[in-house]
Design a protein around this motif. Structure first.
Motif, PDB file in Angstrom:
ATOM      1  N   LEU A 149     104.420  -6.800  88.567  1.00 61.13           N
ATOM      2  CA  LEU A 149     105.255  -5.629  88.844  1.00 61.13           C
ATOM      3  C   LEU A 149     106.518  -6.017  89.603  1.00 61.13           C
ATOM      4  N   LEU A 150     106.384  -6.916  90.573  1.00 63.79           N
ATOM      5  CA  LEU A 150     107.553  -7.352  91.343  1.00 63.79           C
ATOM      6  C   LEU A 150     108.500  -8.182  90.492  1.00 63.79           C
ATOM      7  N   ALA A 151     107.943  -8.990  89.594  1.00 65.95           N
ATOM      8  CA  ALA A 151     108.797  -9.759  88.688  1.00 65.95           C
ATOM      9  C   ALA A 151     109.574  -8.822  87.758  1.00 65.95           C
ATOM     10  N   LEU A 152     108.898  -7.766  87.286  1.00 68.39           N
ATOM     11  CA  LEU A 152     109.582  -6.781  86.447  1.00 68.39           C
ATOM     12  C   LEU A 152     110.679  -6.060  87.235  1.00 68.39           C
ATOM     13  N   ALA A 153     110.403  -5.732  88.491  1.00 67.57           N
ATOM     14  CA  ALA A 153     111.401  -5.074  89.329  1.00 67.57           C
ATOM     15  C   ALA A 153     112.626  -5.977  89.523  1.00 67.57           C
ATOM     16  N   SER A 154     112.385  -7.260  89.735  1.00 69.67           N
ATOM     17  CA  SER A 154     113.505  -8.194  89.895  1.00 69.67           C
ATOM     18  C   SER A 154     114.324  -8.290  88.604  1.00 69.67           C
ATOM     19  N   LEU A 155     113.627  -8.314  87.462  1.00 69.73           N
ATOM     20  CA  LEU A 155     114.337  -8.358  86.179  1.00 69.73           C
ATOM     21  C   LEU A 155     115.182  -7.100  85.972  1.00 69.73           C
ATOM     22  N   LEU A 156     114.649  -5.942  86.327  1.00 67.80           N
ATOM     23  CA  LEU A 156     115.404  -4.697  86.220  1.00 67.80           C
ATOM     24  C   LEU A 156     116.634  -4.711  87.134  1.00 67.80           C
ATOM     25  N   THR A 157     116.471  -5.274  88.311  1.00 69.54           N
ATOM     26  CA  THR A 157     117.591  -5.338  89.256  1.00 69.54           C
ATOM     27  C   THR A 157     118.770  -6.095  88.663  1.00 69.54           C
ATOM     28  N   TRP A 158     118.493  -7.263  88.123  1.00 66.97           N
ATOM     29  CA  TRP A 158     119.587  -8.069  87.570  1.00 66.97           C
ATOM     30  C   TRP A 158     120.126  -7.483  86.274  1.00 66.97           C
ATOM     31  N   THR A 159     119.272  -6.812  85.506  1.00 63.28           N
ATOM     32  CA  THR A 159     119.755  -6.143  84.288  1.00 63.28           C
ATOM     33  C   THR A 159     120.719  -5.016  84.641  1.00 63.28           C
ATOM     34  N   ILE A 160     120.354  -4.206  85.641  1.00 68.76           N
ATOM     35  CA  ILE A 160     121.237  -3.122  86.079  1.00 68.76           C
ATOM     36  C   ILE A 160     122.534  -3.679  86.636  1.00 68.76           C
ATOM     37  N   LEU A 198     117.702   0.841  92.029  1.00 67.61           N
ATOM     38  CA  LEU A 198     117.881  -0.301  92.921  1.00 67.61           C
ATOM     39  C   LEU A 198     117.468   0.049  94.346  1.00 67.61           C
ATOM     40  N   ALA A 199     117.826   1.253  94.785  1.00 72.70           N
ATOM     41  CA  ALA A 199     117.430   1.683  96.127  1.00 72.70           C
ATOM     42  C   ALA A 199     115.912   1.783  96.236  1.00 72.70           C
ATOM     43  N   ALA A 201     106.199 -12.970  99.273  1.00 66.01           N
ATOM     44  CA  ALA A 201     107.434 -13.691  98.951  1.00 66.01           C
ATOM     45  C   ALA A 201     108.129 -13.065  97.744  1.00 66.01           C
ATOM     46  N   LEU A 202     107.363 -12.709  96.725  1.00 60.22           N
ATOM     47  CA  LEU A 202     107.960 -12.080  95.549  1.00 60.22           C
ATOM     48  C   LEU A 202     108.521 -10.700  95.891  1.00 60.22           C
ATOM     49  N   GLY A 203     107.867 -10.004  96.810  1.00 59.52           N
ATOM     50  CA  GLY A 203     108.393  -8.711  97.239  1.00 59.52           C
ATOM     51  C   GLY A 203     109.757  -8.849  97.886  1.00 59.52           C
ATOM     52  N   LEU A 204     109.923  -9.863  98.715  1.00 61.59           N
ATOM     53  CA  LEU A 204     111.231 -10.096  99.344  1.00 61.59           C
ATOM     54  C   LEU A 204     112.261 -10.565  98.321  1.00 61.59           C
ATOM     55  N   VAL A 205     111.827 -11.387  97.368  1.00 70.72           N
ATOM     56  CA  VAL A 205     112.739 -11.852  96.329  1.00 70.72           C
ATOM     57  C   VAL A 205     113.253 -10.684  95.495  1.00 70.72           C
ATOM     58  N   ALA A 206     112.407  -9.679  95.280  1.00 74.99           N
ATOM     59  CA  ALA A 206     112.834  -8.502  94.521  1.00 74.99           C
ATOM     60  C   ALA A 206     113.667  -7.544  95.369  1.00 74.99           C
ATOM     61  N   ALA A 207     113.330  -7.406  96.663  1.00 75.38           N
ATOM     62  CA  ALA A 207     113.968  -6.386  97.500  1.00 75.38           C
ATOM     63  C   ALA A 207     115.361  -6.785  97.965  1.00 75.38           C
ATOM     64  N   ILE A 208     115.538  -8.030  98.406  1.00 77.06           N
ATOM     65  CA  ILE A 208     116.821  -8.432  99.000  1.00 77.06           C
ATOM     66  C   ILE A 208     117.971  -8.339  97.999  1.00 77.06           C
ATOM     67  N   PRO A 209     117.856  -8.907  96.787  1.00 75.77           N
ATOM     68  CA  PRO A 209     118.965  -8.725  95.833  1.00 75.77           C
ATOM     69  C   PRO A 209     119.200  -7.264  95.464  1.00 75.77           C
ATOM     70  N   ALA A 210     118.120  -6.461  95.391  1.00 77.89           N
ATOM     71  CA  ALA A 210     118.281  -5.053  95.027  1.00 77.89           C
ATOM     72  C   ALA A 210     119.140  -4.323  96.052  1.00 77.89           C
ATOM     73  N   VAL A 211     118.905  -4.575  97.330  1.00 76.39           N
ATOM     74  CA  VAL A 211     119.693  -3.913  98.377  1.00 76.39           C
ATOM     75  C   VAL A 211     121.149  -4.379  98.342  1.00 76.39           C
ATOM     76  N   VAL A 212     121.351  -5.686  98.197  1.00 77.58           N
ATOM     77  CA  VAL A 212     122.713  -6.225  98.167  1.00 77.58           C
ATOM     78  C   VAL A 212     123.476  -5.691  96.953  1.00 77.58           C
ATOM     79  N   ILE A 213     122.826  -5.695  95.797  1.00 78.28           N
ATOM     80  CA  ILE A 213     123.476  -5.224  94.571  1.00 78.28           C
ATOM     81  C   ILE A 213     123.764  -3.728  94.653  1.00 78.28           C
ATOM     82  N   TYR A 214     122.846  -2.959  95.228  1.00 82.35           N
ATOM     83  CA  TYR A 214     123.075  -1.518  95.368  1.00 82.35           C
ATOM     84  C   TYR A 214     124.319  -1.244  96.222  1.00 82.35           C
TER      85      TYR A 214
END
Length: 249
Positions: A33-44, A135-136, A184-197
């Motif tokens: 789920l976290l890997a999918l969230a990270s993929l969605l973040t970069w796609t958006i 992203l938020a 670790a995967l949760g942080l990898v998904a969350a930090i870029p999402a906040v910065v990109i948002y």
């Protein structure tokens, strides 16, 4: 004896992929789920970056066109290939057409046009931010999802330790490492999402400022047209009066 020493010297493999494969089903679902969230973040991020690039280019072109236009009709003709600019111009023209039967109402007409254009500005701002709400959500929830996977994995590891009655570090470490990978995967998904948002929010604010500039240019064209119409009406009313007075003299 040498064989046992050599076996103890063989390092354990703790690569992320092997830890994922060795983790429990619940922890694996959390990681996926976290890997999918990270993929969605970069796609958006990629999709919205391309969209903002196109929008800014169109807004700059529309701004130049409205700067050079002398009347609202010329502005409408020059912005037909630009959706938001043409929408603003058509909104002003529509309000002028609807209010044609109200005499001496220039100020009221301007106020109604401004209200309509403000609504269109707000709608355009909402459209530009569409999709960024995800992203938020990812930035706010991913650390907690990863923490849930970690807690669940540690609970499973302790249960296995109690069942096997083995307390050595070699038995405890793999399960805890697999569990911590979820955090670790949760942080990898969350930090870029906040910065990109935050980055996309700044881009959206910049585009909204450009739309506000277009609104000002449209209102300038409206004011010009109304002033020309007032001068024409005034001259048409005064001319017959002057002609009649001269004839009487």
């Amino acid at each position: 004896m040498p064989s046992s020493e050599s076996s103890l010297q063989i390092p354990l493999s703790f690569s992320p992929w092997e830890m994922f494969l060795n983790a429990g089903s619940v922890v694996q679902c959390v990681m996926a789920l976290l890997a999918l969230a990270s993929l969605l973040t970069w796609t958006i991020f990629i999709a919205k970056s391309v969209e903002f690039l196109s929008v800014r280019r169109k807004l700059r072109t529309a701004e130049k066109t409205l700067e050079e236009a002398g009347t609202l009709a010329l502005g409408e003709k020059g912005t037909r290939q630009n959706s938001i600019a043409h929408t603003l111009v058509m909104a002003a023209e529509t309000e002028k057409a609807v209010s044609h039967d109200i005499p001496n109402d220039n100020e009221g007409l301007k106020e109604r046009i401004v209200l309509h254009l403000e609504r269109l500005e707000a709608a355009e701002g909402r459209r530009l931010m569409r999709g960024t709400g995800l992203l938020a959500t990812i930035g706010a929830t991913s650390p907690f999802i990863g923490l849930f996977g970690t807690v669940w994995g540690i609970m499973t590891s302790f249960t296995g330790i109690a069942a096997s009655k083995a307390t050595s570090l070699a038995v405890v470490a793999p399960g805890i490492a697999e569990a911590l990978l979820a955090t670790a995967l949760g942080l990898v998904a969350a930090i870029p999402a906040v910065v990109i948002y935050n980055h996309l929010a700044r881009q959206s604010a910049s585009c909204r400022a450009q739309v506000a500039d277009l609104t000002s240019l449209v209102m300038r064209l409206v004011s010009r047209d109304l002033s020309r119409a007032h001068i024409f009406t005034t001259s048409a009313q005064i001319t017959p009066f002057n002609v009649n007075r001269m004839a009487g003299e």
